[in-house]
Design a protein around this motif. Structure first.
Motif, PDB file in Angstrom:
ATOM      1  N   ASP A 388      29.042 -54.989  27.315  1.00 13.88           N
ATOM      2  CA  ASP A 388      29.090 -55.281  25.884  1.00 13.88           C
ATOM      3  C   ASP A 388      28.953 -54.032  25.033  1.00 13.88           C
ATOM      4  OD1 ASP A 388      27.260 -58.391  26.217  1.00 13.88           O
ATOM      5  OD2 ASP A 388      29.406 -57.975  26.245  1.00 13.88           O
ATOM      6  N   GLN A 389      28.721 -52.886  25.646  1.00 12.17           N
ATOM      7  CA  GLN A 389      28.430 -51.671  24.895  1.00 12.17           C
ATOM      8  C   GLN A 389      29.506 -50.606  25.058  1.00 12.17           C
ATOM      9  OE1 GLN A 389      25.929 -51.762  22.764  1.00 12.17           O
ATOM     10  NE2 GLN A 389      25.528 -53.821  23.486  1.00 12.17           N
ATOM     11  N   SER A 390      30.728 -50.979  25.319  1.00 14.33           N
ATOM     12  CA  SER A 390      31.768 -49.974  25.553  1.00 14.33           C
ATOM     13  C   SER A 390      32.107 -49.176  24.305  1.00 14.33           C
ATOM     14  CB  SER A 390      33.035 -50.636  26.098  1.00 14.33           C
ATOM     15  OG  SER A 390      33.570 -51.548  25.155  1.00 14.33           O
ATOM     16  N   GLY A 391      31.664 -49.651  23.133  1.00 14.27           N
ATOM     17  CA  GLY A 391      31.901 -48.903  21.907  1.00 14.27           C
ATOM     18  C   GLY A 391      30.685 -48.188  21.379  1.00 14.27           C
ATOM     19  N   TRP A 392      29.510 -48.444  21.974  1.00 15.05           N
ATOM     20  CA  TRP A 392      28.293 -47.816  21.459  1.00 15.05           C
ATOM     21  C   TRP A 392      28.205 -46.371  21.954  1.00 15.05           C
ATOM     22  CZ3 TRP A 392      23.112 -47.291  24.031  1.00 15.05           C
ATOM     23  CH2 TRP A 392      22.193 -46.694  23.163  1.00 15.05           C
ATOM     24  N   GLY A 393      27.909 -45.452  21.042  1.00 14.84           N
ATOM     25  CA  GLY A 393      27.815 -44.051  21.420  1.00 14.84           C
ATOM     26  C   GLY A 393      29.164 -43.392  21.597  1.00 14.84           C
ATOM     27  N   ALA A 394      30.244 -44.082  21.212  1.00 20.46           N
ATOM     28  CA  ALA A 394      31.582 -43.516  21.308  1.00 20.46           C
ATOM     29  C   ALA A 394      31.972 -42.885  19.974  1.00 20.46           C
ATOM     30  CB  ALA A 394      32.590 -44.595  21.695  1.00 20.46           C
ATOM     31  N   SER A 395      33.000 -42.050  20.016  1.00 18.03           N
ATOM     32  CA  SER A 395      33.588 -41.488  18.806  1.00 18.03           C
ATOM     33  C   SER A 395      35.045 -41.911  18.754  1.00 18.03           C
ATOM     34  CB  SER A 395      33.486 -39.958  18.806  1.00 18.03           C
ATOM     35  OG  SER A 395      33.937 -39.411  17.586  1.00 18.03           O
ATOM     36  N   SER A 396      35.460 -42.471  17.632  1.00 19.77           N
ATOM     37  CA  SER A 396      36.818 -43.007  17.502  1.00 19.77           C
ATOM     38  C   SER A 396      37.578 -42.262  16.416  1.00 19.77           C
ATOM     39  CB  SER A 396      36.770 -44.493  17.150  1.00 19.77           C
ATOM     40  OG  SER A 396      36.071 -45.230  18.136  1.00 19.77           O
ATOM     41  N   VAL A 397      38.819 -41.909  16.711  1.00 19.87           N
ATOM     42  CA  VAL A 397      39.665 -41.222  15.742  1.00 19.87           C
ATOM     43  C   VAL A 397      41.070 -41.812  15.781  1.00 19.87           C
ATOM     44  CG1 VAL A 397      38.385 -39.048  15.863  1.00 19.87           C
ATOM     45  CG2 VAL A 397      40.327 -39.414  17.391  1.00 19.87           C
ATOM     46  N   MET A 398      41.759 -41.732  14.656  1.00 18.15           N
ATOM     47  CA  MET A 398      43.175 -42.092  14.635  1.00 18.15           C
ATOM     48  C   MET A 398      43.992 -40.874  15.040  1.00 18.15           C
ATOM     49  SD  MET A 398      45.575 -43.577  11.538  1.00 18.15           S
ATOM     50  CE  MET A 398      44.826 -45.215  11.605  1.00 18.15           C
ATOM     51  N   LEU A 399      44.883 -41.074  15.996  1.00 24.08           N
ATOM     52  CA  LEU A 399      45.746 -39.982  16.424  1.00 24.08           C
ATOM     53  C   LEU A 399      46.712 -39.613  15.299  1.00 24.08           C
ATOM     54  CD1 LEU A 399      46.488 -41.065  20.097  1.00 24.08           C
ATOM     55  CD2 LEU A 399      44.868 -39.335  19.290  1.00 24.08           C
ATOM     56  N   PRO A 400      47.227 -38.378  15.310  1.00 21.59           N
ATOM     57  CA  PRO A 400      48.134 -37.955  14.240  1.00 21.59           C
ATOM     58  C   PRO A 400      49.306 -38.914  14.060  1.00 21.59           C
ATOM     59  CG  PRO A 400      47.453 -36.066  15.536  1.00 21.59           C
ATOM     60  CD  PRO A 400      46.925 -37.279  16.248  1.00 21.59           C
ATOM     61  N   ILE A 401      49.620 -39.181  12.810  1.00 21.00           N
ATOM     62  CA  ILE A 401      50.748 -40.037  12.456  1.00 21.00           C
ATOM     63  C   ILE A 401      51.965 -39.131  12.371  1.00 21.00           C
ATOM     64  CG2 ILE A 401      51.669 -41.646  10.745  1.00 21.00           C
ATOM     65  CD1 ILE A 401      48.698 -42.006   9.838  1.00 21.00           C
ATOM     66  N   ARG A 402      52.915 -39.330  13.264  1.00 19.96           N
ATOM     67  CA  ARG A 402      54.012 -38.375  13.404  1.00 19.96           C
ATOM     68  C   ARG A 402      55.310 -38.966  12.889  1.00 19.96           C
ATOM     69  NH1 ARG A 402      52.839 -33.993  16.068  1.00 19.96           N
ATOM     70  NH2 ARG A 402      54.999 -33.613  16.656  1.00 19.96           N
ATOM     71  N   SER A 403      56.153 -38.100  12.347  1.00 15.84           N
ATOM     72  CA  SER A 403      57.387 -38.544  11.704  1.00 15.84           C
ATOM     73  C   SER A 403      58.598 -38.492  12.617  1.00 15.84           C
ATOM     74  CB  SER A 403      57.652 -37.691  10.462  1.00 15.84           C
ATOM     75  OG  SER A 403      57.822 -36.332  10.820  1.00 15.84           O
ATOM     76  N   GLY A 404      58.456 -38.029  13.837  1.00  8.76           N
ATOM     77  CA  GLY A 404      59.591 -37.983  14.732  1.00  8.76           C
ATOM     78  C   GLY A 404      60.377 -36.702  14.572  1.00  8.76           C
ATOM     79  N   ALA A 405      61.633 -36.725  15.004  1.00  5.93           N
ATOM     80  CA  ALA A 405      62.417 -35.505  15.094  1.00  5.93           C
ATOM     81  C   ALA A 405      63.121 -35.120  13.803  1.00  5.93           C
ATOM     82  CB  ALA A 405      63.452 -35.644  16.212  1.00  5.93           C
ATOM     83  N   GLY A 406      63.240 -36.018  12.847  1.00  2.00           N
ATOM     84  CA  GLY A 406      63.973 -35.655  11.650  1.00  2.00           C
ATOM     85  C   GLY A 406      63.896 -36.721  10.587  1.00  2.00           C
ATOM     86  N   ALA A 407      64.637 -36.488   9.504  1.00  2.00           N
ATOM     87  CA  ALA A 407      64.630 -37.427   8.388  1.00  2.00           C
ATOM     88  C   ALA A 407      65.074 -38.809   8.857  1.00  2.00           C
ATOM     89  CB  ALA A 407      65.551 -36.920   7.291  1.00  2.00           C
ATOM     90  N   GLY A 408      64.383 -39.848   8.383  1.00  2.00           N
ATOM     91  CA  GLY A 408      64.720 -41.214   8.749  1.00  2.00           C
ATOM     92  C   GLY A 408      63.974 -41.723   9.954  1.00  2.00           C
ATOM     93  N   ALA A 409      63.377 -40.825  10.747  1.00  2.00           N
ATOM     94  CA  ALA A 409      62.584 -41.279  11.887  1.00  2.00           C
ATOM     95  C   ALA A 409      61.292 -41.902  11.364  1.00  2.00           C
ATOM     96  CB  ALA A 409      62.278 -40.107  12.815  1.00  2.00           C
ATOM     97  N   ALA A 410      60.705 -42.762  12.170  1.00  2.00           N
ATOM     98  CA  ALA A 410      59.557 -43.528  11.700  1.00  2.00           C
ATOM     99  C   ALA A 410      58.247 -42.799  11.944  1.00  2.00           C
ATOM    100  CB  ALA A 410      59.514 -44.870  12.414  1.00  2.00           C
ATOM    101  N   TYR A 411      57.284 -43.039  11.054  1.00  2.00           N
ATOM    102  CA  TYR A 411      55.929 -42.574  11.331  1.00  2.00           C
ATOM    103  C   TYR A 411      55.385 -43.322  12.540  1.00  2.00           C
ATOM    104  CZ  TYR A 411      55.457 -39.910   7.030  1.00  2.00           C
ATOM    105  OH  TYR A 411      55.605 -38.977   6.045  1.00  2.00           O
TER     106      TYR A 411
END
Length: 647
Positions: A388-411
């Motif tokens: 029940d404690q798999s989140g206790w004492g952990a550190s959580s971050v959002m990974l970088p939001i990336r735009s892909g290889a060029g214009a029109g690619a998705a985040y």
């Protein structure tokens, strides 16, 4: 002011009229309401099964369309507990594919070998924070201000090393980090800022009331002001100074870099005891410039019992308007944390569930900051069993939001990396990635080093830096930094140098605009028998040994869905925004890295370049506020950041 009543003593709880009813409080009182019921918040499907391209297409300004919705079961996590051994901690005691161009479900990765390659890095000497009268100031909350200074909230003690009987008091200060190439001063006399608290030893019958922001939540609003929510109210015996119990604070404050003021009124979310008090809540900046207040505790008694306030509410820091999002009874127990619930704004401009929360249980839930939004439960982090404690004492971050290889690619989809965990299990040496589009966890990454309460810092080059934390054996390998790289299959690299200091619970780590990381505070291995260190160091990542690209000039303001010109020295391979951080208790509410799409780059013979760069599509991708604008070269070496305002 006499002996600070932090040490727990076995004394009777004496009820006082402080906005809570204390008579008849059970040994561990919690709501008996069924999670997910009431308040119109039921499971109504939060599947995020559309492709990222469909959801977030158009990084150069095209607004994404609505996201289709699937279905997920209602929140069913069992009732958690949070026995308290002290006011500072609870009980005493994967990864998806690195190919960023599509939104396909995560590719399976095997566990990373425990023996990792090393890289050259450096730790500075140790600097000590001192007050004007010579006391020792330990940082617990750290926020990077837009002008490059750091705002600390902490605790000052009369002696160092501190002891449980050392006199102590509240302390907050601003600090200018030493420049690159300069070592920290052995002693730094801090510039204090008075906390705008309500009680400063106020008599109340035979008790005394003392407020501080020791366990508040703090983050920057869209204008670069530090906003806090909640904190600590000590109720002690007037005659002996002994602790009777601890309450949360029911109010919020705003610091503009010079002036610190309490906002009028109290928070509106009420907990099990029907009070607005919050101790250890989480404050999150929303895309519409409001702030979200999540969770916390109302009351903690010396016999290790307490009650929580799971309600969720919003604050408009400009008008002071507050609104209830979810009542205590309607909010799933899964969001409860003994420290701070990790809360993330997902980069989905039109998703019905644009918030993700993960706490002690390791069970992520999604919802939105509206009163009628459903709560939706995702699978638990179970890579090392069903504790029940798999989140206790952990550190959580959002990974970088990336735009892909060029214009029109998705985040990219805002996947969450969870590192470390419970001090008595194997989660403390693992990293796991939750993909919120598929709702699935990737295979676990073996870090090779046990870390309980590590600090995770997302770097401009896309890697996640792990520093600090501890394990229960007293091993010193936690003194070395580690890098987890999503762009190379979540490989793990370990720094060659050691800090020389164990910085466990209550440590802070903050990315500076020049690419270094300020690391400070923290307790030793046995949290209950140690106190926060009044010291800090500057960590130099491996990339600072290389020649760095430079930004010649940058606009001070970036609007959503627009283009701007960026002159640089050298041709950039990437341009990213790095949100200014605000970190405490192994979670940074301000961390966010967003890759910007680069259109055409014009190169000159003298090595200068001019790039046409796109801004984020909307405020879900990059909530309004201050960011560091960074360019990277072909080796992913980051420039010094130019601080810009977005939105």
């Amino acid at each position: 002011m006499g002996v600070r009543p932090w040490g727990l003593v076995a004394v009777a709880v004496v009820p006082v009229a402080l906005g809570v009813t204390l008579s008849g409080v059970p040994a561990h009182a919690e709501s008996t309401d069924t999670p997910g019921t009431g308040h119109g918040r039921h499971s109504a499907g939060a599947g995020q099964d559309a492709t990222v391209s469909d959801r977030l297409a158009g990084t150069l300004g095209t607004a994404p369309g609505p996201a289709p919705r699937g279905s997920r079961p209602a929140a069913t996590a069992g009732k958690g507990s949070h026995s308290m051994t002290g006011p500072a901690e609870g009980a005493a005691t994967s990864a998806h594919s690195a190919a960023m161009a599509t939104a396909a479900p995560s590719a399976a990765l095997g566990a990373i070998a425990a023996t990792t390659p090393t890289t050259a890095d450096a730790w500075s000497s140790v600097g000590t924070f001192r007050t004007a009268e010579g006391w020792y100031a330990a940082p617990i909350h750290a926020t990077l201000l837009p002008d490059g200074r750091v705002h600390f909230i902490g605790i000052a003690r009369e002696t160092n090393p501190p002891t449980p009987t050392s006199r102590a008091r509240r302390v907050s200060w601003v600090f200018t980090p030493p420049p690159v190439g300069s070592a920290p001063a052995a002693d730094t006399v801090i510039t204090e800022v008075a906390e705008p608290v309500e009680h400063t030893g106020t008599p109340y019958g035979d008790a005394s009331l003392y407020d501080d922001l020791y366990c508040t939540s703090a983050t920057l609003d869209d204008t670069g002001r530090v906003v806090t929510a909640g904190g600590t109210r000590i109720v002690s015996d007037r005659a002996t100074g002994e602790l009777r119990y601890t309450l949360g604070l029911p109010y919020q404050t705003v610091f503009d870099g010079t002036t610190w003021q309490r906002l009028p009124g109290e928070m509106v979310g009420r907990g099990y005891l029907d009070s607005a008090a919050r101790w250890y809540p989480t404050l999150t900046r929303l895309p519409d410039k409001r702030m979200l207040v999540t969770g916390g505790l109302e009351l903690i008694t010396p016999n290790a019992s307490g009650t929580d306030n799971r309600s969720v509410e919003t604050l408009d820091p400009h008008t002071g308007e507050r609104a209830l999002v979810s009542s205590h009874a309607a909010t799933p127990v899964a969001i409860h944390a003994r420290d701070y619930t990790s809360v993330f704004v997902l980069p989905y401009a039109a998703a019905a569930s644009d918030l993700l929360m993960i706490a002690d249980s390791g069970t992520p839930v999604t919802t939105a900051a509206t009163a009628d939004a459903p709560w939706n439960t995702l699978p638990r982090r179970t890579s090392h069993g069903t504790t029940d404690q798999s989140g206790w004492g952990a550190s959580s971050v959002m990974l970088p939001i990336r735009s892909g290889a060029g214009a029109g690619a998705a985040y990219r989809n805002g996947s969450i990396l969870v590192t470390g965990g419970d001090m008595v299990g194997t989660f403390q040496r693992s990293a796991d990635v939750l993909d919120p589009v598929t709702g699935q966890w990737g295979p676990s990454v073996d870090l090779g080093i046990n870390r309980h309460h590590p600090d995770a810092v997302v770097l401009a080059d896309g890697r996640v830096l792990l520093v600090a934390g501890h394990d229960m054996t007293g091993a010193t390998d936690v003194q070395r930094a580690q890098y987890v790289d999503p762009l190379s299959g979540f490989s793990v690299t370990t720094g060659a140098s050691a800090s020389g200091v164990i910085r466990g619970y209550h440590s802070v780590a903050l990315l500076l605009p020049d690419g270094r990381v300020l690391v400070g505070g923290g307790r030793d291995v046995v949290t209950a028998d140690s106190l926060e260190k009044p010291t800090y160091q500057i960590y130099t990542p491996d990339y600072l040994a290389r020649a760095r690209p430079m930004i010649a000039s940058a606009p001070s303001q970036l609007e959503y869905g627009a283009l701007f010109q960026l002159p640089t020295v050298g041709t950039p391979s990437e341009v990213v925004l790095v949100a200014l951080g605000s970190q405490t208790h192994s979670f940074d509410t301000g961390q966010r890295v967003v890759q910007l799409p680069v259109g055409v780059t014009y190169n000159r013979a003298d090595g200068a370049a001019l790039s046409i760069v796109g801004t984020p599509a909307d405020s879900h991708v990059a909530p309004p506020g201050y960011y560091g604008l960074v360019v990277l070269d072909g080796a992913r070496t980051p420039s010094v950041a130019k601080v810009v305002h977005v939105g």
